[in-house]
Design a protein around this motif. Sequence first.
Motif, PDB file in Angstrom:
ATOM      1  N   ASP A   1      45.435  35.231  33.687  1.00 53.98           N
ATOM      2  CA  ASP A   1      46.758  34.450  32.625  1.00 53.98           C
ATOM      3  C   ASP A   1      47.377  35.117  32.268  1.00 53.98           C
ATOM      4  OD1 ASP A   1      45.017  32.374  33.857  1.00 53.98           O
ATOM      5  OD2 ASP A   1      43.967  31.803  31.736  1.00 53.98           O
ATOM      6  N   ALA A   2      47.776  36.182  31.429  1.00 52.56           N
ATOM      7  CA  ALA A   2      49.153  36.751  30.844  1.00 52.56           C
ATOM      8  C   ALA A   2      49.399  38.093  31.756  1.00 52.56           C
ATOM      9  CB  ALA A   2      48.045  37.403  29.538  1.00 52.56           C
ATOM     10  N   LEU A   3      48.808  38.315  32.431  1.00 47.75           N
ATOM     11  CA  LEU A   3      49.301  39.272  33.692  1.00 47.75           C
ATOM     12  C   LEU A   3      49.043  38.855  34.756  1.00 47.75           C
ATOM     13  CD1 LEU A   3      48.390  41.493  31.686  1.00 47.75           C
ATOM     14  CD2 LEU A   3      49.094  43.027  32.563  1.00 47.75           C
ATOM     15  N   PRO A   4      49.887  37.362  35.099  1.00 51.83           N
ATOM     16  CA  PRO A   4      49.110  36.612  36.536  1.00 51.83           C
ATOM     17  C   PRO A   4      49.611  37.627  37.722  1.00 51.83           C
ATOM     18  CG  PRO A   4      51.385  35.949  35.909  1.00 51.83           C
ATOM     19  CD  PRO A   4      50.771  35.963  34.948  1.00 51.83           C
ATOM     20  N   GLU A   5      50.536  38.754  37.856  1.00 57.08           N
ATOM     21  CA  GLU A   5      51.158  39.167  39.134  1.00 57.08           C
ATOM     22  C   GLU A   5      49.987  40.711  39.183  1.00 57.08           C
ATOM     23  OE1 GLU A   5      52.344  41.584  35.173  1.00 57.08           O
ATOM     24  OE2 GLU A   5      52.330  39.541  35.907  1.00 57.08           O
ATOM     25  N   MET A   6      48.564  41.006  38.019  1.00 57.61           N
ATOM     26  CA  MET A   6      46.944  41.529  38.713  1.00 57.61           C
ATOM     27  C   MET A   6      46.370  40.682  39.785  1.00 57.61           C
ATOM     28  SD  MET A   6      46.675  43.869  37.226  1.00 57.61           S
ATOM     29  CE  MET A   6      46.920  44.459  35.159  1.00 57.61           C
TER      30      MET A   6
ATOM     31  N   PHE B   1      42.351  45.671  40.060  1.00 59.60           N
ATOM     32  CA  PHE B   1      41.956  45.290  38.569  1.00 59.60           C
ATOM     33  C   PHE B   1      40.996  44.552  38.001  1.00 59.60           C
ATOM     34  CE2 PHE B   1      46.301  47.756  39.223  1.00 59.60           C
ATOM     35  CZ  PHE B   1      45.555  48.790  39.430  1.00 59.60           C
ATOM     36  N   ILE B   2      41.299  43.404  38.978  1.00 57.52           N
ATOM     37  CA  ILE B   2      40.248  42.005  37.806  1.00 57.52           C
ATOM     38  C   ILE B   2      39.047  42.511  38.241  1.00 57.52           C
ATOM     39  CG2 ILE B   2      40.815  39.925  37.517  1.00 57.52           C
ATOM     40  CD1 ILE B   2      41.985  40.681  35.883  1.00 57.52           C
ATOM     41  N   ASN B   3      38.389  42.867  40.109  1.00 56.36           N
ATOM     42  CA  ASN B   3      37.230  42.537  40.573  1.00 56.36           C
ATOM     43  C   ASN B   3      36.855  44.045  40.328  1.00 56.36           C
ATOM     44  OD1 ASN B   3      37.782  40.431  41.691  1.00 56.36           O
ATOM     45  ND2 ASN B   3      38.798  42.150  43.892  1.00 56.36           N
ATOM     46  N   ILE B   4      37.224  44.981  39.929  1.00 56.51           N
ATOM     47  CA  ILE B   4      37.212  46.690  39.116  1.00 56.51           C
ATOM     48  C   ILE B   4      36.359  46.251  37.148  1.00 56.51           C
ATOM     49  CG2 ILE B   4      37.308  48.602  38.184  1.00 56.51           C
ATOM     50  CD1 ILE B   4      39.298  48.585  40.511  1.00 56.51           C
ATOM     51  N   LEU B   5      37.332  44.993  36.939  1.00 52.37           N
ATOM     52  CA  LEU B   5      36.957  44.783  35.450  1.00 52.37           C
ATOM     53  C   LEU B   5      35.302  43.398  35.624  1.00 52.37           C
ATOM     54  CD1 LEU B   5      40.146  44.166  34.214  1.00 52.37           C
ATOM     55  CD2 LEU B   5      38.577  46.022  33.088  1.00 52.37           C
ATOM     56  N   GLU B   6      35.679  43.100  36.568  1.00 48.62           N
ATOM     57  CA  GLU B   6      34.953  42.868  36.732  1.00 48.62           C
ATOM     58  C   GLU B   6      33.255  42.746  37.090  1.00 48.62           C
ATOM     59  OE1 GLU B   6      35.622  39.086  38.906  1.00 48.62           O
ATOM     60  OE2 GLU B   6      37.016  38.168  37.308  1.00 48.62           O
TER      61      GLU B   6
ATOM     62  N   GLN C   1      50.743  47.093  39.957  1.00 46.81           N
ATOM     63  CA  GLN C   1      52.528  46.410  40.102  1.00 46.81           C
ATOM     64  C   GLN C   1      52.392  45.255  38.773  1.00 46.81           C
ATOM     65  OE1 GLN C   1      52.147  44.523  44.252  1.00 46.81           O
ATOM     66  NE2 GLN C   1      53.626  46.559  44.777  1.00 46.81           N
ATOM     67  N   LEU C   2      53.470  45.656  37.590  1.00 51.01           N
ATOM     68  CA  LEU C   2      53.201  44.641  36.545  1.00 51.01           C
ATOM     69  C   LEU C   2      55.417  44.003  36.302  1.00 51.01           C
ATOM     70  CD1 LEU C   2      51.219  47.097  34.410  1.00 51.01           C
ATOM     71  CD2 LEU C   2      50.839  45.569  35.072  1.00 51.01           C
ATOM     72  N   PHE C   3      55.129  43.307  35.772  1.00 45.89           N
ATOM     73  CA  PHE C   3      56.331  42.942  35.593  1.00 45.89           C
ATOM     74  C   PHE C   3      57.309  43.401  34.604  1.00 45.89           C
ATOM     75  CE2 PHE C   3      56.165  39.142  38.907  1.00 45.89           C
ATOM     76  CZ  PHE C   3      57.027  38.865  39.502  1.00 45.89           C
ATOM     77  N   ARG C   4      57.965  43.664  34.490  1.00 48.84           N
ATOM     78  CA  ARG C   4      58.323  44.747  33.393  1.00 48.84           C
ATOM     79  C   ARG C   4      59.907  44.973  33.840  1.00 48.84           C
ATOM     80  NH1 ARG C   4      54.932  49.592  31.719  1.00 48.84           N
ATOM     81  NH2 ARG C   4      56.916  51.107  33.167  1.00 48.84           N
ATOM     82  N   ASN C   5      61.107  44.554  32.602  1.00 48.27           N
ATOM     83  CA  ASN C   5      62.533  44.363  32.440  1.00 48.27           C
ATOM     84  C   ASN C   5      62.930  43.547  33.795  1.00 48.27           C
ATOM     85  OD1 ASN C   5      62.659  46.871  30.913  1.00 48.27           O
ATOM     86  ND2 ASN C   5      61.896  48.074  32.558  1.00 48.27           N
TER      87      ASN C   5
END
Length: 842
Positions: free
Chosen positions: A364-369, A374-379, A396-400
């Motif tokens: 929810d904090a990083l919807p671009e995930m 990464f989410i699958n790896i963490l789970e 790929q992250l939202f920055r600036n």
Amino acid sequence: MAIPPVSPEENNRITALESYYILDSLPEEDYEDITQLASDICETPIALISLVDKDRQWFKSHHGLDLQETSLEHSFCVHNLVSPQKPLVVEDARLDVRFANNAFVTGFPNIVFYAGSPLVDPNGYVLGSLCVIDHQPKQLTEKQLSALKILAKQVIKLLELRKQNQALKESEERYRLENIALITNRKRFETVLKHAPIGLGLLRGDEHVFELVNDRIADMAGRRAEDIQGKSLLEALPELSRQGLKEIFDSVRNTGQRFVAPDIPLQIQRNNQLETAHFYASFEPVQEPDGTVSIVDFSMEITEQLKAQRDLQESESRFRAIFEQAPMAMGQLKGRDLVIELGNPQLFEVWGKDPSIRGMRLIDALPEMQGQPFINILEGVFDSGEPFYGNGVLAQLFRNGRLEDLYFDFSYTPLRSADGEVTGIMIMAVEVTEQVLSRQKLEKSEARFRGLIKEAPFAIGVYETNDLIISIANDAMLQFWGRTPEVIGQKLAEALPELEGQPFIPLLHEILRTGQTYRATEEHADLLTNGRLQRYWFNYVYQPIFDSEGKVFAILNSAVNVTDKYLARQELQQSEQRYRDLAAELDQHVQERTQELLQTNQELQRSNENLQQFAYVASHDLQEPLRKIQTFSTLLSKRFAGQLDEQAYNLLERINTAGYRMSSLVSDLLTYSRFATRQQSFDEVSLEAVLAGVLDALSLTIRERKARIQTNALASVKGDAVQLHQLFQNLISNAIKFTPPEKQPEIQIQYELIRRNELPPESKLTGPVFHRISVSDQGVGFDEQYLDRIFMVFQRLHNKNEFPGTGIGLSICQQVVENHGGWITAKSQPDEGTTFLVYLPA
């Protein structure tokens, strides 16, 4: 029957009804007596105690009617809910619009008369009614109605008595259970007191005498329980006399207010020495039956816990300092939902977020995930309990304000509880975007360099260190050497032993020493090829390669095999004279051939002049006698009209027709000849203007045959206006001529611009775009097996008496189209008309 609307208090009314526990209970004599009495007083065969539930009316007593309950749609009593102040009386239900259609009126039990007195509880809620029913119209006297009301009140009193009896039973049962619980709790208290993990003591009186003491509180005091039991506080523990504990007890006893201290430090005589110990204590005042206040002491020693807590706090403080100041991003996720629990500033900076996302799920904090691994790896780490490490992984992250491609080295480490269960994940990451991009750039550069070397049209090799180790050799170099790629990594002198005694190895060592570039042109080298030593000639360069300190660490060797060129030049030098002799012979031959071409050109010019002369003669000398033959035959027909017999007239008519045909043939031949020899000089020609001219020229024929000609918009083309006029005229004339006399000619002229892929397969045209002009008729048509013949000179598919003509018109059309670089063809079926298709380059 309509049911009255439900009151807003309906839920409260139902609750009041249920509080009597009367619904679905067994029959009781008191209620049966009331319905019997109501039936007798009102002189009716039926009397009921009806209770209105949520979706039914239930009869507690049903005198004279064998029913236990009915639905509300059949109920009379439900109408008592609307007006609880007075009884509901229906003298004849058959005449009452509320009940006339009721199934209990029209059928069993055939209710005609009804009188019901509401059953109203002390809170004003109508629970139902006491009612009487008859099968014929009836009226009750005032005394009967009054008696019915009194009996209804008796029902309510019975219900209230029932409730009170039920409450009394419940109270007695609670008392019995509480007494059992009290005895049990007392025994349990004594057991708990003795074995409790915390210190428990009961102190009474002004001197705070220990009336009860468990082993735990005695252990904390460094004594036995029997040494403390029955003694006052200071008698049992004299070392406490000046530490303020007695004063605290005095305050609790005097004020009746509890005292709780999370940490009381006391000096206790234990193990033959005075020790400072820390206690959690709660002193609870207890009111005794005689009005005095005793104190219950709940105590627990926390000395070790405090020490461990201080150690933990120091450890946490050190960890937090490391965590906050770490140069890498660090964070902690809780549960399989991956809730962000902790994160240092570096982590939030990497994510491009602020600390407000703590407590949110990572996705929810990083919807671009979403869609990234990464989410699958963490789970997977949470489920398996196995850590995961990644190096140079793209994220790929939202920055600036935009989505950026970033690369990280990271680790996901499972966090476990005391029982070994995975409770969260520690994440650590270092951004390596610049390093990865640099490495990728270097790898691309190296790959590009190696690719260039591999695909280079000349030989390239690199020799490193003083041992001249072959680190690079492309296919061209290996081919020169007559070796395979296995030589890469070997010393040059060992890979090519035939170089011993030749100048190359010493020369390379000299370049390593001096750092000077060496270039050679057409220098020979003897190399072992196919098992034998052969001599080759090369142009080559030895280029030193320097490290960051300016020292030569390798040599780049580029070489071009010029053996063929060298040998060819030697051969060329040897045969220059022979080439000069051949050149002289060729010059003589060229002069002779030039003379022949000049003579041929003169003959061609004479041929063209003769052809032009023939055109002139045909135009004048042939046409003139034909015109005279036609003129004289016409004059003879007119002058001797009536004097000649039919045979003579036929002969004159045949002469005239033959002359006309001969004239047309000569004219068409002239046109064909002129178009066949005409030099091409094309301008922009409007097909619209050409068609207008043709229609004007053929206007008489068009009117005579009543021909209808339809066309769409035509374009302009590069061409010769005269030839294009002849093309359209011949095609339209053919369309009219080959339409049978009994039919009205209908001609369609269509234009469109097409691409090469739309050309018929048999076309040999080249070019990207073409004009397509189609001329369609509904004439006699022809069999397409004769398609090639219709464009030949003098070729005819029909009898000349049926369809007159010279047989040259379509040949002229083909000549015009070919003069314009195009192609003409036709589609036809016998008796189904013909379509001529003209393709001109656009």
